[in-house]
Design a protein around this motif. Sequence first.
Motif, short mmCIF file in Angstrom:
data_model
loop_
_atom_site.label_atom_id
_atom_site.label_comp_id
_atom_site.label_asym_id
_atom_site.label_seq_id
_atom_site.Cartn_x
_atom_site.Cartn_y
_atom_site.Cartn_z
N PRO A 220 0.70 -1.19 -0.12
CA PRO A 220 0.07 0.12 0.03
C PRO A 220 0.91 1.29 0.11
CG PRO A 220 -0.89 -1.43 1.59
CD PRO A 220 0.38 -2.22 0.99
N GLN A 221 2.22 1.24 0.50
CA GLN A 221 2.91 2.45 0.68
C GLN A 221 3.81 2.73 -0.78
OE1 GLN A 221 4.13 1.39 4.75
NE2 GLN A 221 3.66 3.42 5.28
N PHE A 222 3.55 1.75 -1.66
CA PHE A 222 4.28 1.94 -2.86
C PHE A 222 3.34 2.73 -3.91
CE2 PHE A 222 7.65 -1.80 -2.48
CZ PHE A 222 8.12 -1.22 -1.55
N SER A 223 3.92 3.64 -4.34
CA SER A 223 2.76 4.31 -5.35
C SER A 223 2.74 3.47 -6.74
CB SER A 223 3.43 5.74 -5.74
OG SER A 223 4.71 5.45 -6.55
N GLY A 224 3.66 2.55 -6.88
CA GLY A 224 3.67 1.62 -7.86
C GLY A 224 3.04 0.26 -7.64
N GLY A 225 2.36 0.05 -6.60
CA GLY A 225 1.80 -1.06 -6.06
C GLY A 225 2.64 -2.09 -5.61
N ASN A 226 3.47 -2.89 -6.56
CA ASN A 226 4.44 -3.83 -6.15
C ASN A 226 5.80 -3.73 -6.75
OD1 ASN A 226 3.74 -4.45 -8.67
ND2 ASN A 226 3.47 -6.69 -8.30
N ILE A 227 5.99 -2.09 -6.99
CA ILE A 227 7.50 -1.73 -7.73
C ILE A 227 7.64 -0.42 -7.14
CG2 ILE A 227 7.20 -3.26 -9.59
CD1 ILE A 227 7.02 -0.67 -11.39
N ILE A 228 8.90 -0.10 -6.95
CA ILE A 228 9.47 1.18 -6.99
C ILE A 228 10.51 1.47 -8.29
CG2 ILE A 228 10.95 2.83 -5.91
CD1 ILE A 228 9.91 1.44 -3.28
N PHE A 229 10.18 2.44 -8.90
CA PHE A 229 11.01 2.66 -10.01
C PHE A 229 11.79 3.93 -10.05
CE2 PHE A 229 11.64 4.09 -14.74
CZ PHE A 229 12.20 2.98 -15.05
N GLY A 230 13.14 3.56 -9.64
CA GLY A 230 13.97 4.96 -9.62
C GLY A 230 15.27 4.81 -10.40
N ASP A 231 16.24 5.62 -10.44
CA ASP A 231 17.41 5.67 -11.22
C ASP A 231 18.52 5.39 -10.56
OD1 ASP A 231 17.56 8.09 -10.39
OD2 ASP A 231 17.26 9.24 -12.11
N GLY A 232 18.65 5.17 -9.22
CA GLY A 232 19.87 4.67 -8.58
C GLY A 232 20.45 3.75 -8.83
N TRP A 233 21.58 3.23 -8.08
CA TRP A 233 22.07 1.84 -8.23
C TRP A 233 21.68 0.76 -7.41
CZ3 TRP A 233 24.23 2.14 -12.23
CH2 TRP A 233 24.89 3.25 -12.85
N ASN A 234 20.78 0.94 -6.51
CA ASN A 234 20.54 -0.27 -5.52
C ASN A 234 19.07 -0.96 -6.15
OD1 ASN A 234 22.33 -0.18 -3.71
ND2 ASN A 234 21.62 1.46 -2.57
N PHE A 235 19.09 -2.08 -6.43
CA PHE A 235 17.89 -2.80 -6.79
C PHE A 235 17.45 -3.68 -5.56
CE2 PHE A 235 15.77 -3.75 -10.84
CZ PHE A 235 14.84 -4.89 -10.38
N VAL A 236 16.25 -3.52 -4.84
CA VAL A 236 15.74 -4.58 -4.15
C VAL A 236 14.87 -5.58 -4.56
CG1 VAL A 236 14.56 -4.95 -1.90
CG2 VAL A 236 16.33 -3.14 -2.16
N LEU A 237 15.17 -6.92 -4.65
CA LEU A 237 14.29 -7.62 -5.54
C LEU A 237 13.88 -8.98 -4.53
CD1 LEU A 237 13.27 -9.11 -8.05
CD2 LEU A 237 15.34 -10.16 -8.37
N GLU A 238 12.52 -9.30 -4.32
CA GLU A 238 12.30 -10.54 -3.83
C GLU A 238 12.70 -11.76 -4.83
OE1 GLU A 238 7.87 -13.00 -2.73
OE2 GLU A 238 7.98 -10.93 -2.72
N ALA A 239 13.62 -12.38 -4.05
CA ALA A 239 14.24 -13.76 -5.00
C ALA A 239 13.68 -15.02 -4.47
CB ALA A 239 15.85 -13.68 -4.65
N ASP A 240 12.94 -15.37 -5.39
CA ASP A 240 12.22 -16.90 -5.03
C ASP A 240 12.96 -17.83 -5.68
OD1 ASP A 240 10.14 -18.73 -4.91
OD2 ASP A 240 8.87 -17.83 -6.58
N GLU A 241 12.78 -18.96 -4.76
CA GLU A 241 13.53 -20.27 -5.08
C GLU A 241 12.74 -21.11 -5.67
OE1 GLU A 241 11.33 -20.90 -0.95
OE2 GLU A 241 12.09 -19.31 -2.08
N TYR A 242 11.60 -20.86 -5.95
CA TYR A 242 10.65 -21.77 -6.58
C TYR A 242 11.18 -22.16 -8.11
CZ TYR A 242 6.48 -24.11 -8.68
OH TYR A 242 5.72 -24.97 -9.08
N ASP A 243 11.45 -23.29 -8.54
CA ASP A 243 11.71 -23.66 -9.63
C ASP A 243 13.34 -23.38 -10.07
OD1 ASP A 243 11.70 -25.03 -12.29
OD2 ASP A 243 10.90 -23.37 -13.14
#
Length: 601
Positions: A220-243
Amino acid sequence: MKFPALSTSKTLNFPANLMEKQKIPFQIFLRKISVQGKTNRSGKSVQALSKNNSGSISTTVTEERDRVFDSLRNDKGWIHFVGIGGCGLSALAMFALKQGYEVSGSDIEWSSFMDGLQEAGALLHIGHSVENMQRNAASRLPDAIVVSSAIPQHNVEILYAKSVGVPVYKRDHWLGKLTEGYNLIAVSGSHGKSTTASMLAYVLDGMGDNLTAVVGAHVPQFSGGNIIFGDGWNFVLEADEYDGCFLGLSPYIAIVTNLDWEHVDIFQNEEAVKATFRKFLSRIRVGGHLILCGDSEGAYSLLTDGKQPIGLHNWSGLRSRPLEKCSNSYNITTYGTTSFNDWHASSIRPNLNGGCDYTLCHQGCSVVDISLQIPGVHNVLNSLAVIATVVTLFSDQSPINNTINRVSLHLNNFIGIKRRFEMIGTIYGCHIYDDYAHHPTEVSAVIQAARQRFPNKSLLVVFQPHTYSRLAALKDDFANALRDADRVVVTEVYAAREIDEQNVGGRELAATIIGPPSEYIPSLDDVVDKLAFQISEKPHRNIIVLTLGAADEIHHQNFVLMGRGQFMKVTGIARKLSLHLSNDTVDIRHELFNPQNARKQ
């Protein structure tokens, strides 16, 4: 993983020697790599994304897909997503839209994630068909298709794409290419990935870091719903082990929240899960960092086969287990509720906001009190992972105590994510909450959280098992987790991609639960009818209804309907129950079963 009991004591102290802690050289390494990557994010990463020994044909296919990806990055072509309604692929589709790509996609049913995609300009299709990938009388085709892990390889769109030469990307390869050139922070683990990744991204964003984030849940606190779109260097990713999806990544920081036997349809046992996670840890870039929950026996066991840590001072206080030396190395930081971890929480106690307070400690020294709005010891652990990560990122930019103070402020403002102990409504003294929990560890954690927030209320749990394979493998564990409720209702299994070959269903689980009264009611509609009657018959009994499960009616699309003079957001079975209890004028059956309203995720 067992969670400690909550405490009522309070402490607060900033030790002077915290400022004297040796700084980690990791961030300097990151920035050197970042400067190199800034000039050309489409270049190859410092490590190969996959090690393929299957021969020149597979290598040629991989190289061709890489070439197409790089071309797409420059020309912003058309990408088609198969299985676009899922939480993972929908986030990638939204990210592609933000990057300027033309996006289309298909799924067998509508989901709430697809609403935002449609509004953002994606062309969406219900059902899989060759026509979904053809435009201008089949004279134009997608430049690439990206496929969800849940989609079988005999899907008609995949077969057609291969037949006409359209490159097909599985999610792991696409993510690997997508995150090249970034300081990737990959949040992994059997449980808690979505909350931890969301919390971390929210804190970094609040601190002014112009990051990018992709999370497999609505925030709810992300304006993009399930993403934040920036132009910096850090990228936070939910990393799924499935498959093995996270095996295409090359993170600078890898977080492991815990490790359990999960996805039993993919992994034969817990050892198979560990083997996959060990491969993932081998993907951490040289000079990178592993942040791991030391309280999780499964996660901690990864260290015995892991790389020799650079920061030996980080290791000196931990359990004495031998580590194999490797040619490459990364830093290791642990967190948890016990003092052998680098970062640990002590004096965990409930607060007046319904969340948790605790005293943050570093290498045995009390640092500061942390306050969370969200309940449960599992969320305390999630917040510790965030603290350890942010301190690692900014350790050479500002004094550690200043960093922790800023992190503490934003942690206090984080309200959680959708379908994680989500408040649905209150009616007749009945509080209705909904949660995605579909594994015994998750069920136990959310029941504990409910007990923490409502210690004097009766807890009724409605549980819909997710997949026959998971229920068959973990039935006794589910029964043990559910026995902590005051009453349990179990529904029929949501089969998802499976057929019933296990001869184990909701009826068998309900019969196994020892302690609270338990019953099997197959239909969710019948559950709603029965509970609505019982609650309205004896209102104001201070009861908590907790609906648990990962699929079916339990997570239908959210929407707002009028109920007895107030708007109430409700979802799935919790939505139905709230409406059944609260709505005097609306034909509930019409509203709930109108095909336009009955969209599934």
